[in-house]
Design an enzyme around this catalytic site. Structure first.
Site, PDB file in Angstrom:
ATOM      1  CG  ASP A   9      -0.302   0.147   2.537  1.00  0.00           C
ATOM      2  OD1 ASP A   9       0.955   0.206   2.577  1.00  0.00           O
ATOM      3  OD2 ASP A   9      -1.011   0.235   3.558  1.00  0.00           O
ATOM      4  CB  CYS A  66       1.015  -2.558   4.772  1.00  0.00           C
ATOM      5  SG  CYS A  66       0.914  -3.701   6.160  1.00  0.00           S
ATOM      6  N   GLY A  67       2.350  -0.487   6.346  1.00  0.00           N
ATOM      7  CA  GLY A  67       3.006   0.306   7.381  1.00  0.00           C
ATOM      8  C   GLY A  67       3.677  -0.562   8.436  1.00  0.00           C
ATOM      9  CB  THR A  68       2.383  -2.497  11.228  1.00  0.00           C
ATOM     10  OG1 THR A  68       1.176  -3.018  10.639  1.00  0.00           O
ATOM     11  CG2 THR A  68       2.099  -1.185  11.940  1.00  0.00           C
ATOM     12  N   GLY A  69       3.069  -4.062   8.471  1.00  0.00           N
ATOM     13  CA  GLY A  69       3.119  -5.435   7.948  1.00  0.00           C
ATOM     14  C   GLY A  69       1.967  -6.285   8.459  1.00  0.00           C
ATOM     15  CB  ILE A  70      -0.274  -5.951  11.399  1.00  0.00           C
ATOM     16  CG1 ILE A  70       0.868  -5.991  12.419  1.00  0.00           C
ATOM     17  CG2 ILE A  70      -1.494  -6.700  11.956  1.00  0.00           C
ATOM     18  CD1 ILE A  70       0.606  -5.153  13.670  1.00  0.00           C
ATOM     19  N   GLY A  71      -1.470  -5.705   8.526  1.00  0.00           N
ATOM     20  CA  GLY A  71      -2.626  -5.816   7.635  1.00  0.00           C
ATOM     21  C   GLY A  71      -2.369  -6.777   6.492  1.00  0.00           C
ATOM     22  CG  HIS A  99      11.601 -24.332  12.283  1.00  0.00           C
ATOM     23  ND1 HIS A  99      11.646 -24.311  13.664  1.00  0.00           N
ATOM     24  CD2 HIS A  99      12.794 -24.835  11.885  1.00  0.00           C
ATOM     25  CE1 HIS A  99      12.813 -24.798  14.081  1.00  0.00           C
ATOM     26  NE2 HIS A  99      13.535 -25.106  13.010  1.00  0.00           N
ATOM     27  NE  ARG A 133      11.835 -30.459  15.107  1.00  0.00           N
ATOM     28  CZ  ARG A 133      12.995 -29.926  14.773  1.00  0.00           C
ATOM     29  NH1 ARG A 133      13.800 -30.580  13.939  1.00  0.00           N
ATOM     30  NH2 ARG A 133      13.380 -28.754  15.248  1.00  0.00           N
ATOM     31  CG  HIS A 134      10.156 -28.158  10.877  1.00  0.00           C
ATOM     32  ND1 HIS A 134       9.766 -27.651  12.097  1.00  0.00           N
ATOM     33  CD2 HIS A 134      11.491 -28.347  10.951  1.00  0.00           C
ATOM     34  CE1 HIS A 134      10.828 -27.516  12.871  1.00  0.00           C
ATOM     35  NE2 HIS A 134      11.892 -27.934  12.199  1.00  0.00           N
TER      36      HIS A 134
HETATM   37  C1  RB5 Z   1      -1.878   2.573   6.544  1.00  0.00           C
HETATM   38  O1  RB5 Z   1      -2.007   3.753   7.229  1.00  0.00           O
HETATM   39  C2  RB5 Z   1      -1.628   1.423   7.521  1.00  0.00           C
HETATM   40  O2  RB5 Z   1      -2.735   1.219   8.316  1.00  0.00           O
HETATM   41  C3  RB5 Z   1      -1.287   0.167   6.764  1.00  0.00           C
HETATM   42  O3  RB5 Z   1      -0.192   0.408   5.957  1.00  0.00           O
HETATM   43  C4  RB5 Z   1      -0.889  -1.040   7.580  1.00  0.00           C
HETATM   44  O4  RB5 Z   1       0.080  -0.730   8.517  1.00  0.00           O
HETATM   45  C5  RB5 Z   1      -1.982  -1.850   8.108  1.00  0.00           C
HETATM   46  O5  RB5 Z   1      -1.762  -2.890   8.748  1.00  0.00           O
END
Ligand code: RB5
Length: 150
Positions: A9, A66-71, A99, A133-134
């Site tokens: 993004d 993305c910003g954090t990678g979480i989304g 693994h 094993r993995h």
């Molecule tokens: C965008 O502002 C931010 O929310 C997106 O890049 C991401 O970090 C979501 O997980």
């Protein structure tokens, strides 16, 4: 892993562009699914496009930003056959391949510096799955997908 799909993004765009150059220089075949600027966009579209191409076997692996990678990690792991790993350090980069046989690497553009991100990408792409094993643990995930996914 030769054919690599990239997607981001706006918050991951700058790091994606940097890693794209690094991959081209290293001789990888790179498919960039966007985004193509820092204008605000919604990450799920790009995450699903990259995850689908890896899931379909059209590319060997994907790297999402993305910003954090979480989304992007949440999105990619919704797709059948995808094992997406959010990585911020070299140990996790190695273990996610050895693994977990991760097939998508996710990086936080607002978390990582370019130098560390570059090392993570190179290390991740160069590290093979241990198997052994993995293997049976990955098979259990695949079995669950077969039973529960469409
Ligand atoms: C965008 O502002 C931010 O929310 C997106 O890049 C991401 O970090 C979501 O997980």
């Amino acid at each position: 892993m030769k054919k690599i799909a990239l997607g981001s993004d706006h918050a991951g765009y700058e790091l994606k562009e940097h890693i794209k150059d690094v991959l081209y220089e290293a001789g990888y075949d790179v498919l960039d699914f966007g985004t193509d600027s820092e204008a605000s966009v919604d990450y799920p579209y790009f995450g699903f496009e990259v995850a689908k191409t890896v899931s379909d076997g059209k590319t060997d692996a994907g790297i999402l930003f993305c910003g954090t990678g979480i989304g992007m990690t949440i999105v990619a792991n919704k797709v059948k056959g995808i094992r997406a790993a959010l990585v911020n350090d070299l140990y996790t980069a190695i273990q996610s391949r050895r693994h977990n046989d991760a097939n998508i690497l996710v990086l936080g553009g607002r978390v990582l510096g370019k130098g560390l991100a570059e090392e993570i990408v190179k290390t991740w792409l160069a590290t093979p799955f241990d198997g052994g094993r993995h293997e049976k643990r990955i098979e259990k995930i695949t079995e669950w997908e077969k039973e529960h996914f469409m």
